[in-house]
Design an enzyme around this catalytic site. Structure first.
Site, PDB file in Angstrom:
ATOM      1  N   ASP A   1      16.097  -7.557 -19.583  1.00 57.15           N
ATOM      2  CA  ASP A   1      15.517  -6.889 -19.394  1.00 57.15           C
ATOM      3  C   ASP A   1      13.892  -7.373 -20.295  1.00 57.15           C
ATOM      4  O   ASP A   1      13.723  -6.992 -20.876  1.00 57.15           O
ATOM      5  CB  ASP A   1      16.000  -6.054 -20.854  1.00 57.15           C
ATOM      6  CG  ASP A   1      15.500  -4.699 -21.452  1.00 57.15           C
ATOM      7  OD1 ASP A   1      14.662  -3.804 -20.590  1.00 57.15           O
ATOM      8  OD2 ASP A   1      15.617  -3.741 -22.398  1.00 57.15           O
TER       9      ASP A   1
ATOM     10  N   HIS B   1       9.332   3.013 -32.889  1.00 59.55           N
ATOM     11  CA  HIS B   1      10.734   2.832 -32.532  1.00 59.55           C
ATOM     12  C   HIS B   1      10.237   1.454 -33.928  1.00 59.55           C
ATOM     13  O   HIS B   1       9.033   0.811 -34.404  1.00 59.55           O
ATOM     14  CB  HIS B   1      10.500   1.261 -31.489  1.00 59.55           C
ATOM     15  CG  HIS B   1      11.610   0.871 -31.087  1.00 59.55           C
ATOM     16  ND1 HIS B   1      13.158   1.358 -31.492  1.00 59.55           N
ATOM     17  CD2 HIS B   1      12.193  -0.236 -29.871  1.00 59.55           C
ATOM     18  CE1 HIS B   1      13.851   0.844 -31.170  1.00 59.55           C
ATOM     19  NE2 HIS B   1      13.507  -0.344 -29.811  1.00 59.55           N
TER      20      HIS B   1
ATOM     21  N   ASP C   1      13.829   4.999 -19.342  1.00 59.52           N
ATOM     22  CA  ASP C   1      13.063   4.376 -19.825  1.00 59.52           C
ATOM     23  C   ASP C   1      12.351   4.071 -18.978  1.00 59.52           C
ATOM     24  O   ASP C   1      12.721   2.847 -18.499  1.00 59.52           O
ATOM     25  CB  ASP C   1      14.202   3.535 -20.388  1.00 59.52           C
ATOM     26  CG  ASP C   1      13.914   2.131 -21.342  1.00 59.52           C
ATOM     27  OD1 ASP C   1      12.453   1.824 -21.050  1.00 59.52           O
ATOM     28  OD2 ASP C   1      13.994   0.960 -21.675  1.00 59.52           O
TER      29      ASP C   1
ATOM     30  N   ASN D   1      12.569  -6.965 -24.191  1.00 58.39           N
ATOM     31  CA  ASN D   1      12.782  -6.375 -25.099  1.00 58.39           C
ATOM     32  C   ASN D   1      12.438  -6.376 -26.769  1.00 58.39           C
ATOM     33  O   ASN D   1      11.951  -7.523 -27.122  1.00 58.39           O
ATOM     34  CB  ASN D   1      14.413  -6.811 -24.908  1.00 58.39           C
ATOM     35  CG  ASN D   1      15.372  -5.813 -25.947  1.00 58.39           C
ATOM     36  OD1 ASN D   1      15.235  -5.897 -27.373  1.00 58.39           O
ATOM     37  ND2 ASN D   1      16.068  -4.496 -25.021  1.00 58.39           N
ATOM     38  N   SER D   2      12.459  -5.394 -27.154  1.00 58.22           N
ATOM     39  CA  SER D   2      11.631  -5.197 -28.315  1.00 58.22           C
ATOM     40  C   SER D   2      12.970  -6.103 -29.474  1.00 58.22           C
ATOM     41  O   SER D   2      12.321  -6.659 -30.498  1.00 58.22           O
ATOM     42  CB  SER D   2      11.745  -3.591 -29.209  1.00 58.22           C
ATOM     43  OG  SER D   2      11.581  -3.240 -27.682  1.00 58.22           O
TER      44      SER D   2
ATOM     45  N   SER E   1      18.921   3.734 -19.929  1.00 58.78           N
ATOM     46  CA  SER E   1      18.263   2.353 -21.094  1.00 58.78           C
ATOM     47  C   SER E   1      17.807   1.415 -20.146  1.00 58.78           C
ATOM     48  O   SER E   1      18.799   1.292 -18.957  1.00 58.78           O
ATOM     49  CB  SER E   1      19.043   1.910 -21.969  1.00 58.78           C
ATOM     50  OG  SER E   1      19.275   0.495 -21.943  1.00 58.78           O
ATOM     51  N   GLY E   2      16.842   0.758 -20.059  1.00 57.12           N
ATOM     52  CA  GLY E   2      16.181  -0.008 -19.341  1.00 57.12           C
ATOM     53  C   GLY E   2      17.223  -1.362 -19.631  1.00 57.12           C
ATOM     54  O   GLY E   2      17.410  -2.208 -18.896  1.00 57.12           O
ATOM     55  N   LEU E   3      17.008  -1.539 -21.044  1.00 56.90           N
ATOM     56  CA  LEU E   3      18.843  -2.843 -21.354  1.00 56.90           C
ATOM     57  C   LEU E   3      19.993  -2.503 -20.361  1.00 56.90           C
ATOM     58  O   LEU E   3      20.092  -3.222 -19.645  1.00 56.90           O
ATOM     59  CB  LEU E   3      18.517  -2.647 -22.801  1.00 56.90           C
ATOM     60  CG  LEU E   3      19.545  -3.622 -23.645  1.00 56.90           C
ATOM     61  CD1 LEU E   3      18.773  -4.915 -23.322  1.00 56.90           C
ATOM     62  CD2 LEU E   3      19.919  -3.443 -24.702  1.00 56.90           C
TER      63      LEU E   3
ATOM     64  N   ASP F   1       9.689   1.401 -19.608  1.00 61.45           N
ATOM     65  CA  ASP F   1       8.920   0.295 -20.158  1.00 61.45           C
ATOM     66  C   ASP F   1       7.678   0.605 -20.024  1.00 61.45           C
ATOM     67  O   ASP F   1       7.469   1.570 -20.513  1.00 61.45           O
ATOM     68  CB  ASP F   1       9.431  -0.884 -18.982  1.00 61.45           C
ATOM     69  CG  ASP F   1      10.870  -1.343 -19.285  1.00 61.45           C
ATOM     70  OD1 ASP F   1      11.655  -1.081 -20.187  1.00 61.45           O
ATOM     71  OD2 ASP F   1      11.334  -1.735 -17.989  1.00 61.45           O
TER      72      ASP F   1
ATOM     73  N   LYS G   1       7.665  -6.629 -19.691  1.00 64.86           N
ATOM     74  CA  LYS G   1       7.922  -6.645 -20.277  1.00 64.86           C
ATOM     75  C   LYS G   1       8.956  -7.802 -21.084  1.00 64.86           C
ATOM     76  O   LYS G   1       9.538  -8.249 -20.130  1.00 64.86           O
ATOM     77  CB  LYS G   1       8.208  -5.235 -21.090  1.00 64.86           C
ATOM     78  CG  LYS G   1       9.338  -4.548 -20.083  1.00 64.86           C
ATOM     79  CD  LYS G   1      11.135  -4.929 -20.689  1.00 64.86           C
ATOM     80  CE  LYS G   1      11.293  -4.717 -21.989  1.00 64.86           C
ATOM     81  NZ  LYS G   1      12.241  -3.696 -21.846  1.00 64.86           N
TER      82      LYS G   1
ATOM     83  N   GLU H   1       6.351   2.162 -22.950  1.00 67.54           N
ATOM     84  CA  GLU H   1       5.685   2.164 -24.404  1.00 67.54           C
ATOM     85  C   GLU H   1       4.622   0.836 -24.340  1.00 67.54           C
ATOM     86  O   GLU H   1       4.625   0.325 -23.324  1.00 67.54           O
ATOM     87  CB  GLU H   1       7.419   0.763 -24.607  1.00 67.54           C
ATOM     88  CG  GLU H   1       7.310  -0.232 -24.193  1.00 67.54           C
ATOM     89  CD  GLU H   1       8.973  -1.066 -23.203  1.00 67.54           C
ATOM     90  OE1 GLU H   1       9.390   0.241 -24.078  1.00 67.54           O
ATOM     91  OE2 GLU H   1       8.782  -2.342 -23.446  1.00 67.54           O
TER      92      GLU H   1
ATOM     93  N   ARG I   1       5.520   5.347 -26.579  1.00 66.06           N
ATOM     94  CA  ARG I   1       6.519   5.113 -27.481  1.00 66.06           C
ATOM     95  C   ARG I   1       5.925   3.918 -27.957  1.00 66.06           C
ATOM     96  O   ARG I   1       4.633   2.274 -27.017  1.00 66.06           O
ATOM     97  CB  ARG I   1       7.309   3.881 -26.890  1.00 66.06           C
ATOM     98  CG  ARG I   1       8.302   3.246 -27.188  1.00 66.06           C
ATOM     99  CD  ARG I   1       9.478   2.641 -26.743  1.00 66.06           C
ATOM    100  NE  ARG I   1       9.670   1.310 -26.738  1.00 66.06           N
ATOM    101  CZ  ARG I   1      10.768   0.950 -26.407  1.00 66.06           C
ATOM    102  NH1 ARG I   1      11.888   2.142 -26.036  1.00 66.06           N
ATOM    103  NH2 ARG I   1      11.542  -0.615 -26.470  1.00 66.06           N
TER     104      ARG I   1
END
Ligand code: SPV
Ligand code: MG
Length: 568
Positions: free
Chosen positions: A90, A221, A117, A154-155, A78-80, A119, A152, A146, A190
């Site tokens: 992130d 997502h 991930d 975080n979503s 995970s990037g986060l 990104d 980026k 993504e 993504r």
């Protein structure tokens, strides 16, 4: 229809990654192995498996091992979580090469396929090409890209994040697929369309374009608290290629809903970093409050658990295979006597336990022995034996200490005389270099002799320790030939004073043991001191005299003790 594989084949591929090594029985993860094609093939099989599959987040070598041990078939890097592990946001604050380094630890720590991930791919198509090539070189099974812009966000931060142009993002996908180093490498595209408040139609058209550009799977997502968007997407997607989801925000949704919707892979995206954060915080607060480990020990993983997870057993086995066998050097400290000349100081303690600069003399002596590589120290106790204690030493007792001498004490530890041995009186302190040099000196039995001892004006020496040798100490010789012991005591031909320190090879140790047995048999053991023992041994084997000039002392009197307290 959703693509399916022949079940035994994909199962073989999925489980092939966690095999035990046939030759060693060690998990493959313990051996740094990079097998990109296999891991990518396993990830590909997961994406196409007939049953719903799960990837578990990891962010370090250790957490990757936890994922493998829990039985997951693959890892979401995970990037986060990786950013959080570095204390970063992130937001691409960690460079892509720093992420690559973290991935390398994870890949080395396990044999599982890792979907990273990626990104946005860290820039445009060109950055994606380089990223994908490097991931392949490090054994990473696949990357998820993504459709956002570098750097980026975080979503789950903010609303309406800008999305990449579809054509430009398709170029990133094509560049990634062209750059992959194995056919099986997986690129998951993504789309953040729903996250960014775009329509379901846009999410579907983006997914369609990404699939057409070569994406191996689509990650759709959503940050809604229910799976309604996801289900609506999958109903219209009609399993055109595998669908991956991240239900962090719709966490209450029963997994059965995902199965029915035809989802291929569910990612538990950040739950190891979040659970470790909660556990770390609890432990830190407790210790800050309690200033004691009492409540904490038992609630945290054991050190042994870490040793097991990181494969200490394998290292031990490998050490046996690859390192030359080295027999331990054993030490015997003769510490049975009281030291009556120290008066009241030894009323309750033997003299080896008398305090010298804040710690018992014995502790200093054993410290010096250990520093010189003497690993196993046995102390022969006698007077007030219960007072003789120190972590890591063995003890044997000469309960007849009052009626016997040093040879009888040594005989109590005779079974410890094997291989290289060092024998020392328990009231002696010496600089370590003396023993270091004795270890390298030739001869099966070597004694340290102070060339200054026994000279007029020197500190009075015990006559029984005075040494006669075939050659006196020659201070001017650069390359000193070894001297040989001729005997102890006497007035003529004295070359120095034995300091009570002896080193024996395996052969020398065996000779000493034999001589102790012979003395027991002929009735001379109980009354004999160490010079008497050496006097007998030298008839069978030359005893090397290793000259020193000072830098040692023994503690017989209060004056000696005062000197010892100044000894450094
Ligand atoms: C991550 O784990 O870094 C992800 C998933 O990208 S999410 O945080 O849910 O966007
Ligand atoms: Mg991410």
């Amino acid at each position: 229809m959703r693509p399916t594989l022949n079940a035994p084949a994909w199962r073989r591929q999925i489980h092939g990654a966690t095999h035990l090594m046939p030759d060693t029985g060690q998990p493959t993860s313990l051996i740094a192995q990079r097998c990109p094609a296999n891991r990518s093939a396993t990830l590909r099989a997961l994406l196409h498996a007939p049953e719903l599959q799960f990837l578990m987040e990891a962010h370090s070598g250790l957490s990757a091992k936890v994922v493998e041990e829990a039985g997951f078939p693959g890892i979401w890097a995970s990037g986060l979580s990786m950013s959080a592990m570095l204390g970063l946001r992130d937001s691409n604050e960690a460079s892509w090469t720093q992420v690559l380094d973290m991935l390398e630890y994870m890949a080395d720590a396990t044999s599982l396929p890792i979907l990273v991930d990626g990104d946005t791919g860290y820039g445009n198509f060109n950055n994606v090409r380089r990223l994908v090539r490097k991931l392949g070189e490090r054994g990473i099974a696949g990357v998820c890209l993504e459709d956002k812009l570098f750097p980026k966000t975080n979503s789950f931060v903010g609303e309406m994040q800008p999305l990449a142009d579809v054509g430009e993002f398709c170029g990133r996908i094509r560049a990634g697929k062209d750059a992959q180093t194995t056919d099986e490498f997986c690129l998951v595209a993504r789309t953040e369309a729903l996250i960014s408040g775009r329509s379901m139609d846009e999410a579907l058209s983006r997914a369609e374009a990404y699939h057409a550009a070569g994406a191996d799977a689509i990650l759709i997502h959503s940050k809604k608290p229910t799976a309604a968007e996801i289900v609506a997407f999958t109903e219209r997607w009609q399993r055109r290629c595998p669908v991956v989801i991240v239900p962090t925000m719709y966490h209450a949704t029963p997994t059965e809903v995902f199965r029915r919707a035809g989802v291929s892979v569910v990612i538990w995206a950040n739950h190891l970093v979040r659970s470790s954060l909660a556990a770390m915080r609890q432990t830190a607060c407790q210790l800050a409050r309690d200033q004691s480990l009492r409540e904490v020990e038992g609630r945290v993983a054991s050190v042994a658990d870490i040793f097991r997870l990181t494969g200490n057993d394998e290292l031990e086995a490998a050490s046996k295979r690859y390192l030359p066998e080295v027999a331990p050097t054993r030490g015997v400290v003769l510490a049975a006597s009281r030291g009556a000349d120290l008066g009241a100081l030894t009323a309750d303690l033997p003299k080896c336990m008398v305090d010298v600069r804040g710690q018992p003399l014995l502790h200093q002596l054993v410290g010096t022995l250990r520093g010189a590589g003497v690993d196993e120290v046995t102390v022969v106790r006698g007077y007030r034996k219960e007072a003789v204690a120190m972590p890591g030493i063995r003890t044997v007792d000469n309960d007849a200490y009052a009626a016997t001498g040093e040879a009888a004490s040594l005989a109590c530890a005779a079974d410890r005389l094997g291989g290289e041995s060092v024998i020392v009186y328990g009231d002696v302190l010496f600089r370590r270099y003396i023993l270091d040099a004795m270890m390298a000196a030739p001869g099966d039995i070597v004694i340290a002799v102070d060339a200054l001892g026994g000279r007029p004006g020197a500190r009075p020496a015990n006559a029984r320790d005075l040494v006669r040798a075939d050659r006196p100490y020659a201070p001017d010789d650069l390359d000193e030939a070894p001297a040989t012991l001729l005997g102890f005591g006497g007035a003529d031909g004295v070359c120095g004073e034995w300091i009570g320190l002896l080193r024996a090879t395996a052969r020398g140790s065996a000779l000493l043991r034999e001589e102790l047995d012979a003395m027991r048999a002929d009735g001379t053991l109980d009354a004999a001191d160490m010079p008497a023992l050496l006097g007998r041994v030298m008839a069978r084997c030359p005893v090397t005299v290793h000259y020193v000039t000072g830098h040692w002392l023994d503690v017989d009197t209060l004056l000696d003790l005062a000197n010892a307290r100044n000894f450094s």
